[in-house]
Design an enzyme around this catalytic site. Structure first.
Site, mmCIF file in Angstrom:
data_model
loop_
_atom_site.group_PDB
_atom_site.id
_atom_site.type_symbol
_atom_site.label_atom_id
_atom_site.label_comp_id
_atom_site.label_asym_id
_atom_site.label_seq_id
_atom_site.Cartn_x
_atom_site.Cartn_y
_atom_site.Cartn_z
ATOM 1 N N ARG A 150 36.709 30.230 42.335
ATOM 2 C CA ARG A 150 37.908 29.708 41.901
ATOM 3 C C ARG A 150 38.994 30.231 42.273
ATOM 4 N NH1 ARG A 150 35.636 30.828 35.951
ATOM 5 N NH2 ARG A 150 35.250 32.705 36.938
ATOM 6 N N LYS A 168 33.602 47.311 40.141
ATOM 7 C CA LYS A 168 33.223 47.429 41.427
ATOM 8 C C LYS A 168 34.275 47.420 42.709
ATOM 9 C CE LYS A 168 28.904 45.154 41.060
ATOM 10 N NZ LYS A 168 27.653 44.249 41.600
ATOM 11 N N GLY A 209 30.709 31.693 43.580
ATOM 12 C CA GLY A 209 31.270 33.165 43.084
ATOM 13 C C GLY A 209 32.148 33.717 44.449
ATOM 14 N N GLY A 254 33.319 37.218 44.045
ATOM 15 C CA GLY A 254 33.573 38.720 43.794
ATOM 16 C C GLY A 254 32.774 39.547 44.796
ATOM 17 N N GLY A 255 32.954 40.819 44.310
ATOM 18 C CA GLY A 255 32.380 41.779 45.316
ATOM 19 C C GLY A 255 30.797 41.455 45.670
#
Length: 156
Positions: free
Chosen positions: A136, A53, A112, A114-115
């Site tokens: 993290r 992504k 989370g 991420g994207g």
């Protein structure tokens, strides 16, 4: 990408009025081999799953604002040889939530960084929620945090 559930999840169910589309998982190896093969495939678009992504971004000629702000794309439309990226991750979080709760003024925690998490956070913040990401990798989660007032905490 061969392990992706997207081909199964995005097919219309029995009796659905939605047109059936051909959605296939592709072998991994990064976006470059796929992008190089794209003209021969004659696709009108494709979905992007993790871990690509973010990696797909340099190959796109246009990126819609929500995807650019999140630094993540999950949908690419091919038009006249040009690749335009967008994200549906924020909408995918907002639509079911708005049926149950108004997020304006609510404190929301997303596990989370991420994207997809960033896209969800930005969409929620756009509706007035106060969002904290637990991640993290704080640096990864913090892409754009100064512009968007994301609160980020390290998770165990």
């Amino acid at each position: 990408m061969l392990k992706s559930l997207s081909p199964v999840l995005h097919q219309p169910g029995p009796g659905s009025a939605r047109p059936r589309r051909r959605l296939r998982a592709a072998a991994g190896g990064g976006p470059r081999p796929f992008i190089e093969a794209l003209p021969a495939l004659g696709l009108s678009g494709f979905s992007v799953t993790q871990p690509y992504k973010v990696e797909i971004l340099p190959y796109l000629q246009e990126v819609e604002e929500p995807a650019a702000l999140a630094g993540s794309v999950n949908t690419v439309v091919v038009h006249d040889g040009m690749l335009r990226g967008s994200t549906t991750d924020g909408t995918g979080v907002l639509v079911p939530l708005k049926k149950k709760v108004d997020v304006k003024g609510k404190n929301v925690v997303i596990l989370g960084g991420g994207g997809a998490a960033r896209a969800a956070a930005l969409a929620l913040m756009g509706k007035g929620a106060h969002v904290t990401l637990l991640a993290r990798d704080v640096d990864k989660a913090g892409r754009g945090r100064d512009r968007h007032r994301l609160r980020i905490r390290r998770s165990a």
